[in-house]
Motif scaffolding. Structure first.
Motif, PDB file in Angstrom:
ATOM      1  N   HIS A   1      -8.185  -2.856  -2.978  1.00 27.28           N
ATOM      2  CA  HIS A   1      -6.841  -2.388  -3.333  1.00 27.28           C
ATOM      3  C   HIS A   1      -6.814  -1.796  -4.741  1.00 27.28           C
ATOM      4  O   HIS A   1      -6.080  -0.853  -5.033  1.00 27.28           O
ATOM      5  CB  HIS A   1      -5.892  -3.593  -3.246  1.00 27.28           C
ATOM      6  CG  HIS A   1      -4.449  -3.265  -3.313  1.00 27.28           C
ATOM      7  ND1 HIS A   1      -3.647  -3.664  -4.347  1.00 27.28           N
ATOM      8  CD2 HIS A   1      -3.635  -2.569  -2.476  1.00 27.28           C
ATOM      9  CE1 HIS A   1      -2.414  -3.260  -4.146  1.00 27.28           C
ATOM     10  NE2 HIS A   1      -2.370  -2.586  -3.013  1.00 27.28           N
TER      11      HIS A   1
ATOM     12  N   THR B   1       0.860  -1.188   0.000  1.00 30.42           N
ATOM     13  CA  THR B   1       0.000   0.000   0.000  1.00 30.42           C
ATOM     14  C   THR B   1       0.895   1.237   0.000  1.00 30.42           C
ATOM     15  O   THR B   1       2.104   1.132   0.208  1.00 30.42           O
ATOM     16  CB  THR B   1      -0.922   0.019   1.234  1.00 30.42           C
ATOM     17  OG1 THR B   1      -0.098  -0.050   2.412  1.00 30.42           O
ATOM     18  CG2 THR B   1      -1.894  -1.144   1.231  1.00 30.42           C
TER      19      THR B   1
ATOM     20  N   CYS C   1      -4.955   2.260  -3.515  1.00 30.49           N
ATOM     21  CA  CYS C   1      -4.145   1.879  -2.350  1.00 30.49           C
ATOM     22  C   CYS C   1      -2.704   1.523  -2.693  1.00 30.49           C
ATOM     23  O   CYS C   1      -1.858   1.457  -1.809  1.00 30.49           O
ATOM     24  CB  CYS C   1      -4.784   0.675  -1.657  1.00 30.49           C
ATOM     25  SG  CYS C   1      -6.492   0.953  -1.187  1.00 30.49           S
TER      26      CYS C   1
END
Ligand SMILES: Cc1ncc(COP(=O)(O)O)c(C=O)c1O
Length: 378
Positions: free
Chosen positions: A208, A54, A234
């Motif tokens: 994500h 991330t 992310c």
């Protein structure tokens, strides 16, 4: 004498080479080969089912809150002695943080106080492993099991640390790591989410990837990708991932260097603790910390401030740490008051963090110790 900063991020391996390689490859957006290699290294080293890189630990915590479907009306148990992101990730979803006091020895959430804080609205316990010392995970997991709660580990500071031989970040359903420039391994800003249960694996990919099934598309499972759920941006860029890959490859060397410096502080300050001048870090013998922070506790707030000033006069940058979240302007807005968490409030006023970074030398550590000694013993 040259100034000793509090922190100094360094390159420790092939970061420059890998960043240049990423740029030359023509792919610098996220989720490329460097991200995949970083994820693989972390998965293998810590036996984690699935790691997603991330752009920060904050993003990993926000993903965790989404995965646990935290929503308005839920309560999330956590320490107040932590960084704002621990709470914000859940407040963003409309939940109320339920702040619990910390233990005076490890500065981690006091596991003995957790059960009283659990009620029918409680959804998650967040274990923040301060300074890379593990929270009491046996008790936290027992309570989570008993009351059917999720456990999210805020392991921002705890990469490579262990609790009873098991890596921190692998106990809860989800674990969140940071590679911010102040951490043991750095990529400027950066983080990772450890997905420790299969139940969350596909949903984590969707969140994500901005709410899309792009991962399925990349695996050839669908012929186009589209919006399939809630998500966000992310992933870090490949430039960040390339830098991190260089760091991860040198993890053992970085850890060894930090541990040596940490132990030098600890040994050299032992007599000052014995003399009752200060308190050094304490941790249970079954926890292996990761040499993330070397801190001392002064007697009280005025002494702490005077010590930081004294060190500054010696060109040494030492610093305090968290302002307790429950006494922050936002904490007060959420209904908290000062005086509610006595250990948290006491520790936050007395703590001093001493310089600790890869390029710090043993001689510099001893210079810091001598300045601390001069403060207490003249
Ligand atoms: C306990 C804790 N949680 C979360 C964070 C946020 O990490 P990041 O800066 O990678 O978002 C930090 C940062 O220092 C932290 O100390």
């Amino acid at each position: 004498m040259p100034r000793i900063p509090f922190n100094k991020p360094s390159t420790v391996g092939k970061e420059n080479e890998y960043v240049a390689e990423a740029i030359a490859s023509g792919q610098i957006a996220g989720s490329g080969p460097f991200a995949a290699w970083c994820q693989q290294l972390l998965e293998q080293r810590y036996s984690i089912q699935k790691v997603l890189l991330t752009h920060s630990c904050t993003a990993a915590l926000e993903m965790a809150a989404l995965l646990c479907e935290v929503e308005t009306g839920d309560e999330v148990i956590m320490p107040s002695y932590t960084f704002v992101s621990t709470a914000n990730a859940f407040v963003l979803r409309g939940a109320q943080p339920c702040f619990v006091d910390i233990r005076p020895d490890t500065l981690n959430i006091d596991e003995k106080l957790i059960e009283d804080a659990i009620n029918e609205r409680t959804k998650v316990i967040v274990a923040v492993h301060y300074a890379g010392v593990g929270c009491e995970m046996d008790e936290i997991m027992r309570l989570a099991d008993k009351y059917d709660l999720y456990v999210i580990e805020d392991a921002a500071q705890a990469l490579d640390a262990k609790y009873r031989g098991r890596p921190l970040g692998t106990f809860g359903q989800l674990g969140c790591f940071s590679f911010h420039e102040t951490k043991n391994l750095v990529s400027g800003e950066g983080g990772a989410l450890a997905v420790n249960c299969a139940e969350f694996a596909d949903a984590a990919d969707i969140i994500h990837q901005k709410g899309t099934n792009r991962k399925q598309f990349l695996r050839g499972e669908v012929d186009k990708y589209t919006w399939v759920g809630v998500g966000s941006s992310c992933a870090p860029s490949e430039i960040t991932a390339a830098f991190l890959y260089g760091q991860l490859q040198q993890q053992d060397a970085v850890q060894a260097a930090r541990m040596k410096l940490w132990c030098t502080y600890h040994q050299a300050l032992a007599d000052l603790e014995q003399a009752g001048c200060l308190v050094r870090p304490h941790w249970p013998e079954y926890c292996c910390h990761n040499a993330h922070i070397y801190y001392i506790l002064a007697a009280d707030f005025p002494e702490r401030q005077a010590l930081i000033e004294h060190l500054a006069e010696h060109d040494i940058a030492a610093t305090f740490h968290y302002v307790p979240l429950h006494t922050s302007p936002m904490g007060l807005k959420l209904g908290y008051q000062s005086g509610q968490l006595p250990v948290t409030e006491d520790v936050s006023q007395r703590i001093v963090r001493l310089p600790l970074y890869f390029e710090l030398t043993e001689a510099e550590v001893l210079r810091v110790v001598e300045a601390v000694r001069e403060f207490y013993q003249g």
